[in-house]
Design a protein around this motif. Structure first.
Motif, PDB file in Angstrom:
ATOM      1  N   TYR A 429       0.811  -1.365   0.014  1.00 27.91           N
ATOM      2  CA  TYR A 429       0.084   0.058  -0.129  1.00 27.91           C
ATOM      3  C   TYR A 429       0.766   1.459   0.064  1.00 27.91           C
ATOM      4  CZ  TYR A 429      -3.528   3.475   1.310  1.00 27.91           C
ATOM      5  OH  TYR A 429      -4.129   4.630   1.492  1.00 27.91           O
ATOM      6  N   VAL A 430       0.547   2.124  -0.870  1.00 30.88           N
ATOM      7  CA  VAL A 430       1.553   3.391  -1.000  1.00 30.88           C
ATOM      8  C   VAL A 430       0.564   4.464  -1.045  1.00 30.88           C
ATOM      9  CG1 VAL A 430       3.646   2.549  -2.102  1.00 30.88           C
ATOM     10  CG2 VAL A 430       1.508   2.962  -3.516  1.00 30.88           C
ATOM     11  N   PRO A 431       0.163   5.415   0.144  1.00 26.22           N
ATOM     12  CA  PRO A 431      -0.550   6.419   0.130  1.00 26.22           C
ATOM     13  C   PRO A 431      -0.280   7.571  -0.901  1.00 26.22           C
ATOM     14  CG  PRO A 431       1.012   6.418   2.075  1.00 26.22           C
ATOM     15  CD  PRO A 431       1.113   5.217   1.585  1.00 26.22           C
ATOM     16  N   THR A 432      -1.088   8.189  -1.387  1.00 30.98           N
ATOM     17  CA  THR A 432      -0.853   9.130  -2.448  1.00 30.98           C
ATOM     18  C   THR A 432      -1.067  10.524  -1.502  1.00 30.98           C
ATOM     19  OG1 THR A 432      -3.237   9.173  -2.804  1.00 30.98           O
ATOM     20  CG2 THR A 432      -1.748   8.067  -4.235  1.00 30.98           C
ATOM     21  N   SER A 433      -1.703  10.416  -0.359  1.00 34.95           N
ATOM     22  CA  SER A 433      -1.807  11.614   0.161  1.00 34.95           C
ATOM     23  C   SER A 433      -0.461  12.246   1.339  1.00 34.95           C
ATOM     24  CB  SER A 433      -3.019  11.687   1.417  1.00 34.95           C
ATOM     25  OG  SER A 433      -2.795  10.487   2.147  1.00 34.95           O
ATOM     26  N   VAL A 434       0.288  11.371   1.406  1.00 36.26           N
ATOM     27  CA  VAL A 434       1.600  11.675   2.201  1.00 36.26           C
ATOM     28  C   VAL A 434       2.753  11.035   1.433  1.00 36.26           C
ATOM     29  CG1 VAL A 434       0.622  12.050   4.461  1.00 36.26           C
ATOM     30  CG2 VAL A 434       1.103   9.652   3.726  1.00 36.26           C
ATOM     31  N   ASP A 435       3.762  11.622   1.694  1.00 36.99           N
ATOM     32  CA  ASP A 435       5.186  11.171   1.177  1.00 36.99           C
ATOM     33  C   ASP A 435       5.879  10.364   2.363  1.00 36.99           C
ATOM     34  OD1 ASP A 435       5.416  11.953  -1.389  1.00 36.99           O
ATOM     35  OD2 ASP A 435       6.389  13.496  -1.084  1.00 36.99           O
ATOM     36  N   LEU A 436       6.324   8.997   1.954  1.00 36.35           N
ATOM     37  CA  LEU A 436       6.784   8.410   3.165  1.00 36.35           C
ATOM     38  C   LEU A 436       8.070   8.035   2.590  1.00 36.35           C
ATOM     39  CD1 LEU A 436       3.860   5.926   4.145  1.00 36.35           C
ATOM     40  CD2 LEU A 436       4.646   8.084   5.097  1.00 36.35           C
ATOM     41  N   THR A 437       9.073   7.629   3.608  1.00 36.65           N
ATOM     42  CA  THR A 437      10.293   7.101   3.259  1.00 36.65           C
ATOM     43  C   THR A 437      10.259   5.672   3.016  1.00 36.65           C
ATOM     44  OG1 THR A 437      10.630   6.712   5.944  1.00 36.65           O
ATOM     45  CG2 THR A 437      11.393   8.989   4.926  1.00 36.65           C
ATOM     46  N   ALA A 438      11.271   5.085   2.766  1.00 37.11           N
ATOM     47  CA  ALA A 438      11.139   3.503   2.453  1.00 37.11           C
ATOM     48  C   ALA A 438      10.863   2.743   3.991  1.00 37.11           C
ATOM     49  CB  ALA A 438      12.549   3.282   1.999  1.00 37.11           C
ATOM     50  N   ALA A 439      11.537   3.440   4.774  1.00 38.85           N
ATOM     51  CA  ALA A 439      11.371   2.677   6.218  1.00 38.85           C
ATOM     52  C   ALA A 439       9.920   2.975   6.577  1.00 38.85           C
ATOM     53  CB  ALA A 439      12.129   3.193   7.181  1.00 38.85           C
TER      54      ALA A 439
END
Ligand code: PLP
Length: 503
Positions: A429-439
């Motif tokens: 799952y990769v949210p489009t609303s927030v930027d996340l790091t790999a961790a």
């Protein structure tokens, strides 16, 4: 504790000892059967998995019973403390690891096998003929007519038996008696060249266990790099073999995998067969689940070249849907198979007549002497439905995974992490609303997985692909309907969104 049928002076037998007791056990048996059919028929409306409540755990901490409680009470304990709290792999929305569901007919056949309780060390008996026949069927379907074979507990054992054959075959070719001298060549003054075998780095972990168990040591298992599609790099393998020979090692076997555990990739079996023929190496195929792709026209081409293997290991308790434990190893050359395991003891010798005519041939194909009648469930299911039905289940699962892939690829919040050539798909799952790091992606998806598994609606498992935490769906589920696949995607997205909203 109360007993439902105290028998102070009953004779020491486990059978009922009166007509009344037989009648009571018969009624209980019918009830068990009805309960189990009810449970199987109603699975879709139950949670896939649920934790055993702490108050119920006390039963499993009690000391061993001195006095029995009787069959009816023992069964009640099973019904209330065990039945609802299994792993859930019989459920239509279980997609974890690679675990089959079992089948109602397989369950009944296991009961018949246990009731009859024949000893499958060999013997002149119909159950042994059943096992030989089923081995012959699969040998024919896999393009290895005349192969020897053995039913064993699981893929790990089936594969390990094959490597044991490979080790002995090489020893025979080199004039080394590996069975007598071991791999260290005792009692020779100068130790022989270490034997090494190969498989891709995607090979299942059984290969390490086998290396240890066969006395080769895990360093003897050489892991070969994979290509972008997670299949073995045959060119790199060829170089490794040459380097190892130059370094004084003795290559003896190459493992090709039909359906890797992580992504369902199938190695270039034709390329491996060619290389093994050229290098004079034993070619083994770990087809724990993937070998059964040979049974469907939709997937048969994927395992092209498997028929050229010296040995194939496959599980019927995975994609074959049989109740555990049910796997098989096929060895193309029956002489090699028997050479690897033959043993003799006067108390097991074959007679010319009666039950010992023919001898203990299954005992001479593997480690186990006492063996259960595992082949009956396979024989009955195939007699009832034909191999065509099994092929259709396999095709159905592959098509359902293709549908999953299409939905994942089309969804902006889902990312597929590996090709899905067969019945396994890895994604996150990769949210489009927030930027996340790999961790953070890893943490999010690990939390998502835990919620999915504990939520009881759908149950995938996980792996790591290129270092990233992946949700992994391994689909060998004959009970899943297309709507279950959509529910899986919807539940993943809904749960992912909820976790993000709660941050
Ligand atoms: C490719 C592969 N090989 C071997 C095994 C081991 O089989 P088993 O769990 O029956 O011992 C598995 C299990 O998932 C597998 O996927």
């Amino acid at each position: 504790m109360t007993t439902d049928s105290p028998r102070p002076s009953a004779p020491a037998t486990f059978d009922p000892t009166s007509d009344d007791e037989w009648a009571a056990l018969r009624a209980l048996g019918h009830r068990m059967l009805d309960d189990m059919f009810d449970a199987q028929q109603g699975l879709a409306t139950t949670p896939v998995w649920q934790a055993l409540p702490s108050e119920k755990q006390a039963l499993f901490q009690q000391a061993g019973p001195e006095e029995g409680v009787g069959p009816a009470t023992a069964y009640e304990q099973f019904r209330s403390h065990i039945l609802p709290y299994g792993l859930g792999n019989w459920h239509p929305r279980f997609f974890g690891w690679v675990q089959g569901n079992g089948t109602p007919l397989g369950m009944l056949a296991d009961m018949l096998a246990s009731g009859m309780n024949p000893h499958l060390g060999g013997f002149n008996q119909a159950p042994a003929m059943v096992e030989r026949q089923v081995i012959g069927w699969f040998a024919d379907w896999f393009g290895m007519p005349g192969a020897s074979g053995l039913f064993v507990t699981g893929g790990t054992m089936a594969n390990t038996h094959a490597i044991a054959c490979a080790r002995v075959a090489l020893g025979s070719r080199q004039g080394r008696n590996v069975r007598m001298d071991g791999v260290q060549g005792w009692p020779s003054a100068s130790p022989p060249s270490p034997m090494v075998f190969y498989g891709s780095k995607e090979t299942h972990g059984w290969a390490y266990k086998a290396a240890e168990w066969l006395g080769l040591g895990t360093r003897a298992f050489r892991t070969v790099p994979v290509l972008a599609d997670f299949t073995i790099d045959v060119v790199a393998l060829s170089r490794m073999i040459a380097d190892d020979r130059a370094a004084g090692l003795t290559p003896f076997c190459v493992i090709g995998t039909a359906g890797t555990v992580n992504t369902g990739a199938t190695d270039d079996l034709v390329g491996l067969a060619d290389l093994c023929a050229h290098e004079q190496l034993w070619f083994h195929v770990d087809g724990a689940f993937g070998a059964l792709a040979a049974l469907s026209p939709l997937t048969r081409e994927i395992v092209r070249g498997m028929d050229r293997a010296d040995s194939v290991a496959f599980d019927l308790h995975k994609w074959g849907s049989m109740p555990f434990e049910c796997a098989c190893v096929l060895v193309k050359d029956p002489v090699v198979h028997h050479t690897a395991f033959r043993n003799s003891a006067s108390y097991l010798s074959a007679g010319d007549r009666g039950p010992t005519a023919g001898g203990m041939y299954f005992n001479e194909r593997g480690l186990d002497l006492t063996r259960s009648f595992k082949a009956l469930k396979v024989w009955m299911q195939l007699q009832a439905d034909g191999v065509e039905r099994l092929g259709r289940v396999i095709a159905q699962n592959v098509l359902q995974v293709r549908h999953l892939v299409a939905r994942i690829d089309a969804h902006p919040e889902l990312e597929r992490l590996a090709p899905a050539p067969l019945n396994i798909v890895c994604f996150r799952y990769v949210p489009t609303s927030v930027d996340l790091t790999a961790a953070e992606h890893d943490t999010l998806n690990a939390e998502l997985l835990a919620r999915l598994q504990e939520g009881g609606v759908v149950l995938p498992s996980s792996t790591r692909i290129g270092g990233a935490f992946a949700l992994r769906v391994a689909h060998v589920n004959h009970r899943s309907v297309d709507a279950d696949m959509d529910l899986l995607i919807d539940t993943v997205v809904e749960t992912g969104r909820l976790i993000i909203a709660q941050r």
